[in-house]
Design a protein around this motif. Structure first.
Motif, mmCIF file in Angstrom:
data_model
loop_
_atom_site.group_PDB
_atom_site.id
_atom_site.type_symbol
_atom_site.label_atom_id
_atom_site.label_comp_id
_atom_site.label_asym_id
_atom_site.label_seq_id
_atom_site.Cartn_x
_atom_site.Cartn_y
_atom_site.Cartn_z
ATOM 1 N N LYS A 45 31.986 40.733 33.853
ATOM 2 C CA LYS A 45 32.618 39.610 34.547
ATOM 3 C C LYS A 45 34.135 39.664 34.388
ATOM 4 O O LYS A 45 34.874 39.464 35.360
ATOM 5 C CB LYS A 45 32.077 38.295 33.974
ATOM 6 C CG LYS A 45 32.591 37.071 34.673
ATOM 7 C CD LYS A 45 31.971 35.807 34.095
ATOM 8 C CE LYS A 45 32.528 34.572 34.791
ATOM 9 N NZ LYS A 45 31.961 33.340 34.229
ATOM 10 N N HIS A 49 36.916 40.224 37.365
ATOM 11 C CA HIS A 49 38.007 39.268 37.551
ATOM 12 C C HIS A 49 39.353 40.000 37.584
ATOM 13 O O HIS A 49 40.210 39.701 38.425
ATOM 14 C CB HIS A 49 37.992 38.223 36.432
ATOM 15 C CG HIS A 49 39.140 37.272 36.499
ATOM 16 N ND1 HIS A 49 39.235 36.287 37.465
ATOM 17 C CD2 HIS A 49 40.255 37.162 35.737
ATOM 18 C CE1 HIS A 49 40.349 35.614 37.290
ATOM 19 N NE2 HIS A 49 40.988 36.128 36.240
ATOM 20 N N HIS A 52 39.737 41.827 40.853
ATOM 21 C CA HIS A 52 40.017 40.871 41.925
ATOM 22 C C HIS A 52 41.483 40.428 41.873
ATOM 23 O O HIS A 52 42.166 40.388 42.904
ATOM 24 C CB HIS A 52 39.085 39.665 41.797
ATOM 25 C CG HIS A 52 39.311 38.607 42.825
ATOM 26 N ND1 HIS A 52 38.942 38.770 44.143
ATOM 27 C CD2 HIS A 52 39.879 37.387 42.738
ATOM 28 C CE1 HIS A 52 39.278 37.685 44.821
ATOM 29 N NE2 HIS A 52 39.846 36.824 43.996
ATOM 30 N N THR A 53 41.972 40.129 40.677
ATOM 31 C CA THR A 53 43.365 39.712 40.513
ATOM 32 C C THR A 53 44.321 40.835 40.917
ATOM 33 O O THR A 53 45.310 40.593 41.613
ATOM 34 C CB THR A 53 43.625 39.296 39.053
ATOM 35 O OG1 THR A 53 42.732 38.235 38.703
ATOM 36 C CG2 THR A 53 45.048 38.842 38.845
#
Length: 105
Positions: A45, A49, A52-53
Motif C-alpha cells: 500500500k 501510494h 501515485h504521488t
C-alpha cells in the motif's frame, strides 16, 4: 515394577509437555505468518501510494514544461514574423557553426 511405572509416567509427562510446546511453536508460526502478511500488505500500500504521488508530480512537471515550450515557440514565431532578416541571419550562423564543428571531427 514400580520403577517402570515411574519411568513411563515421566515419559508420558515429557511427551505431553513436548506436544504442548510444539503446539505453542506452531501457534507462534501461524501468528508470524499473519504478521508477515499484514506487513507485506502495508508495504504494498505504501509503495502504491508513493508511485501515485510520483506520477502526479511528474504529470504536473510535464504540464509546466509543455506550457513553457508552447510559450517559447510562440515567442520565437512572433520574433521571426517581426524580424525575418534577423531570423535568416541567425539560422545561417547556427548552420555554419554546426557545419564547422562537424567538419573538425
Amino acid at each position: 515394577m514400580a520403577s517402570m511405572d515411574n519411568v513411563q509416567r515421566k515419559n508420558g509427562a515429557v511427551r505431553v509437555a513436548l506436544k504442548a510446546r510444539a503446539s505453542d511453536v506452531m501457534d507462534d508460526i501461524t501468528e508470524l505468518r499473519k504478521d508477515m502478511s499484514r506487513l507485506a500488505d502495508a508495504a504494498d500500500k505504501a509503495a502504491r501510494h508513493e508511485v501515485h504521488t510520483a506520477r502526479q508530480k511528474l504529470n504536473r512537471s510535464a504540464d509546466v514544461l509543455r506550457d513553457r515550450a508552447s510559450h517559447g515557440a510562440d515567442y520565437v514565431r512572433t520574433q521571426v514574423r517581426e524580424r525575418p532578416g534577423a531570423a535568416v541571419g541567425v539560422s545561417l550562423g547556427a548552420g555554419l557553426l554546426i557545419g564547422l564543428l562537424l567538419a573538425r571531427r
